[in-house]
Write a protein that holds these residues in place. Sequence first.
Motif, PDB file in Angstrom:
ATOM      1  N   ARG A 319       0.727  -1.282  -0.045  1.00 13.82           N
ATOM      2  CA  ARG A 319       0.060   0.088   0.020  1.00 13.82           C
ATOM      3  C   ARG A 319       0.780   1.437   0.002  1.00 13.82           C
ATOM      4  NH1 ARG A 319      -3.305  -1.321   5.201  1.00 13.82           N
ATOM      5  NH2 ARG A 319      -3.007  -3.479   4.438  1.00 13.82           N
ATOM      6  N   GLU A 320       2.254   1.344   0.436  1.00 19.92           N
ATOM      7  CA  GLU A 320       2.843   2.584   0.765  1.00 19.92           C
ATOM      8  C   GLU A 320       3.508   2.764  -0.438  1.00 19.92           C
ATOM      9  OE1 GLU A 320       2.421   4.538   3.235  1.00 19.92           O
ATOM     10  OE2 GLU A 320       1.205   3.055   4.185  1.00 19.92           O
ATOM     11  N   ALA A 321       3.733   1.736  -1.180  1.00 20.66           N
ATOM     12  CA  ALA A 321       4.556   1.788  -2.679  1.00 20.66           C
ATOM     13  C   ALA A 321       3.527   2.578  -3.497  1.00 20.66           C
ATOM     14  CB  ALA A 321       4.902   0.496  -3.229  1.00 20.66           C
ATOM     15  N   TYR A 322       2.251   2.233  -3.623  1.00 19.97           N
ATOM     16  CA  TYR A 322       0.989   2.448  -4.385  1.00 19.97           C
ATOM     17  C   TYR A 322       1.176   3.984  -4.083  1.00 19.97           C
ATOM     18  CZ  TYR A 322      -0.384  -1.898  -6.425  1.00 19.97           C
ATOM     19  OH  TYR A 322      -0.520  -2.943  -7.318  1.00 19.97           O
ATOM     20  N   ARG A 323       1.026   4.260  -2.858  1.00 19.05           N
ATOM     21  CA  ARG A 323       0.692   5.680  -2.314  1.00 19.05           C
ATOM     22  C   ARG A 323       1.809   6.803  -2.885  1.00 19.05           C
ATOM     23  NH1 ARG A 323      -1.427   3.434   3.357  1.00 19.05           N
ATOM     24  NH2 ARG A 323      -3.571   3.224   2.839  1.00 19.05           N
ATOM     25  N   ILE A 324       3.059   6.308  -3.037  1.00 19.61           N
ATOM     26  CA  ILE A 324       4.048   7.151  -3.568  1.00 19.61           C
ATOM     27  C   ILE A 324       3.765   7.472  -5.099  1.00 19.61           C
ATOM     28  CG2 ILE A 324       6.452   7.356  -4.407  1.00 19.61           C
ATOM     29  CD1 ILE A 324       7.040   5.620  -1.937  1.00 19.61           C
ATOM     30  N   TYR A 325       3.326   6.243  -5.933  1.00 23.40           N
ATOM     31  CA  TYR A 325       2.638   6.748  -7.173  1.00 23.40           C
ATOM     32  C   TYR A 325       1.886   7.712  -7.413  1.00 23.40           C
ATOM     33  CZ  TYR A 325       5.491   2.981  -9.420  1.00 23.40           C
ATOM     34  OH  TYR A 325       6.536   2.168  -9.882  1.00 23.40           O
ATOM     35  N   TYR A 326       0.715   7.534  -6.270  1.00 23.41           N
ATOM     36  CA  TYR A 326      -0.294   8.424  -6.258  1.00 23.41           C
ATOM     37  C   TYR A 326       0.249   9.840  -5.813  1.00 23.41           C
ATOM     38  CZ  TYR A 326      -2.945   3.952  -5.526  1.00 23.41           C
ATOM     39  OH  TYR A 326      -3.433   2.576  -5.919  1.00 23.41           O
ATOM     40  N   ARG A 327       1.050   9.815  -5.241  1.00 23.30           N
ATOM     41  CA  ARG A 327       1.705  11.249  -4.631  1.00 23.30           C
ATOM     42  C   ARG A 327       2.280  11.993  -5.856  1.00 23.30           C
ATOM     43  NH1 ARG A 327       6.331  12.555  -0.157  1.00 23.30           N
ATOM     44  NH2 ARG A 327       6.044  14.483  -0.131  1.00 23.30           N
ATOM     45  N   PHE A 328       3.008  11.065  -6.773  1.00 24.23           N
ATOM     46  CA  PHE A 328       3.622  11.544  -7.897  1.00 24.23           C
ATOM     47  C   PHE A 328       2.476  12.108  -8.697  1.00 24.23           C
ATOM     48  CE2 PHE A 328       4.690  10.410 -12.344  1.00 24.23           C
ATOM     49  CZ  PHE A 328       5.566  11.326 -12.460  1.00 24.23           C
ATOM     50  N   LEU A 329       1.493  11.388  -9.121  1.00 23.23           N
ATOM     51  CA  LEU A 329       0.664  11.713 -10.234  1.00 23.23           C
ATOM     52  C   LEU A 329      -0.518  12.808  -9.752  1.00 23.23           C
ATOM     53  CD1 LEU A 329      -0.273   7.948 -11.359  1.00 23.23           C
ATOM     54  CD2 LEU A 329       0.902   9.594 -12.648  1.00 23.23           C
ATOM     55  N   GLU A 330      -0.862  12.706  -8.759  1.00 26.70           N
ATOM     56  CA  GLU A 330      -1.940  13.531  -8.148  1.00 26.70           C
ATOM     57  C   GLU A 330      -1.672  15.137  -7.329  1.00 26.70           C
ATOM     58  OE1 GLU A 330      -5.371  11.960  -6.588  1.00 26.70           O
ATOM     59  OE2 GLU A 330      -5.086   9.864  -7.319  1.00 26.70           O
ATOM     60  N   THR A 331      -0.289  15.015  -6.847  1.00 28.02           N
ATOM     61  CA  THR A 331      -0.171  16.198  -6.050  1.00 28.02           C
ATOM     62  C   THR A 331       1.171  17.281  -6.644  1.00 28.02           C
ATOM     63  OG1 THR A 331       1.965  15.330  -4.719  1.00 28.02           O
ATOM     64  CG2 THR A 331      -0.529  14.831  -3.960  1.00 28.02           C
ATOM     65  N   ASP A 332       1.339  18.131  -6.037  1.00 25.24           N
ATOM     66  CA  ASP A 332       2.349  19.148  -6.637  1.00 25.24           C
ATOM     67  C   ASP A 332       3.498  19.113  -5.622  1.00 25.24           C
ATOM     68  OD1 ASP A 332       1.171  20.605  -4.408  1.00 25.24           O
ATOM     69  OD2 ASP A 332       0.904  22.593  -5.618  1.00 25.24           O
TER      70      ASP A 332
END
Length: 376
Positions: A319-332
Motif C-alpha cells: 500500500r505504501e508503494a502505491y501511495r508514492i505513485y499516487y503522490r507523484f501523479l496527483e500532487t504538486d
Amino acid sequence: MSRHLSPVLSRLVWGIFWLALRGSQAFAEDPKDIKELKLRDWLPRSMMVTKTTIVEKPSYPVIDVHNHLGGGAKNLTSERVKHYVEELTAAGVKTVVDLDGGWGSRLKETIQALDEAYPGRFLTFALINFEGIDDENWSQREAKQLEESFQAGAKGLKFHKTLGLRYSYKDGRPMQVDDPKLDPIWELCAKHHRPVMIHTGDPAAFFTPLDQFNERWHELNAHPDWLFYGPRFQSRQKLFEQLNHVIAKHPKTTFICAHFGNNAEDLASVGKWLDSYPNMYIDIDARISELGRQPYSARRFIIKYQDRIMFGTDTTPDREAYRIYYRFLETDDEYFDCAKSHHLQGFWMIYGIFLPKEVLAKVYYQNAEKILYGLK
C-alpha cells in the motif's frame, strides 16, 4: 607526599582510561578523512523542508498493468494471495496484471490461484519457452503452446528484456527482438486479442561504462549483472529499432512497452514512437524516478498522450508503494524520495505532476479497460 600525589595519579588514571575508551570507539567506527569517503557510503540527507501529501486512495480505482506476483501453486499460497488482496484493497487497486504465469501446468496453477480464486482482481499473462530456439520447428511449437495458454485462460503475453540481451543461438548470434521466428507469436496475439507486454532494453545508464560519470553508479555497483555495456550486448539503440520494426510489422497486435518504453530519459523519442505506431502503448511502472525529475516535461507529455499511457508499478503489492505513485501523479509536492515505490534508482528526488482529473482517470484505469482482455 603520597597524600598530595594521589589526586594527581587518580586524574591521570582516569585520563588514560578515557583516552583508551575514545580510542577503542574510534577504532570501532574506523573514521577516515572525509575527503576519502567512498561513494558507496555517501548517503546524503536532504535539508529541504517541503509539503508532504499522503494520498491513501487514488482519485479513481486503479488497474496495475505491470506486476510480478510469481507463479505456480507452490509460490502462490492462499495466505500469500490473501495478503496481496489486502494490500491492493487498502491501496484502492481493483485489478492487477501478473506477468509470471509461464506456460503449461504452472500457468494453470497460477490462473487457479489468482484469476479464478478472486475474479476480477487478477489477470495472468503467459510466457513462451525460449529453449531450443535453434530447432527448425521452434516457432510452431511455441505458437501451439501459446494457443493452449490462451485457451487455459491467459489474458496476454509477456516478454522479458532477455529477448535481445540474453537469448542466443548456438553460433553465438543474439536472438533479436524482430527475429522472424517470432512472427507467428505476434500474429497469434492479434488473432486472440491478447496484448503483449514487452520489456526491451533498460535505463540508458545501464548501457554506459560503470565509471565516475554513470548516474546510476550505486544501483549498478550493487547489481553488476544489470550492466549491459560492452561488445557482448546489442546496443540500446539497436534494441529499440528492432522493437519498433516489430510494432510496425504487426499493426493488429497491441504492444504495451514496459517502463515508459524503457526510454523515460528521452521523452521526445518516445513521443515520436507513439505518433508513428497507433498499436503502441506505454506504462509508467518503475519509472517515476525518471519522470519525476523532469516534472514539467513529464506532465506535458502525459497530458498530450493521455490515451496511450497506463498505470503500473512492477512492485509487489504494498500500500505504501502505491501511495508514492499516487503522490507523484496527483500532487504538486516537491523534492520527495520515491525509492519505496520500487527501489533506489539514481541519487535524486522527484516532484509531483498534479495531473488533471480526466487524465488521471485514463491513466489509472480507462486506457487499460480499452486494451486488456478479460476485465469484468
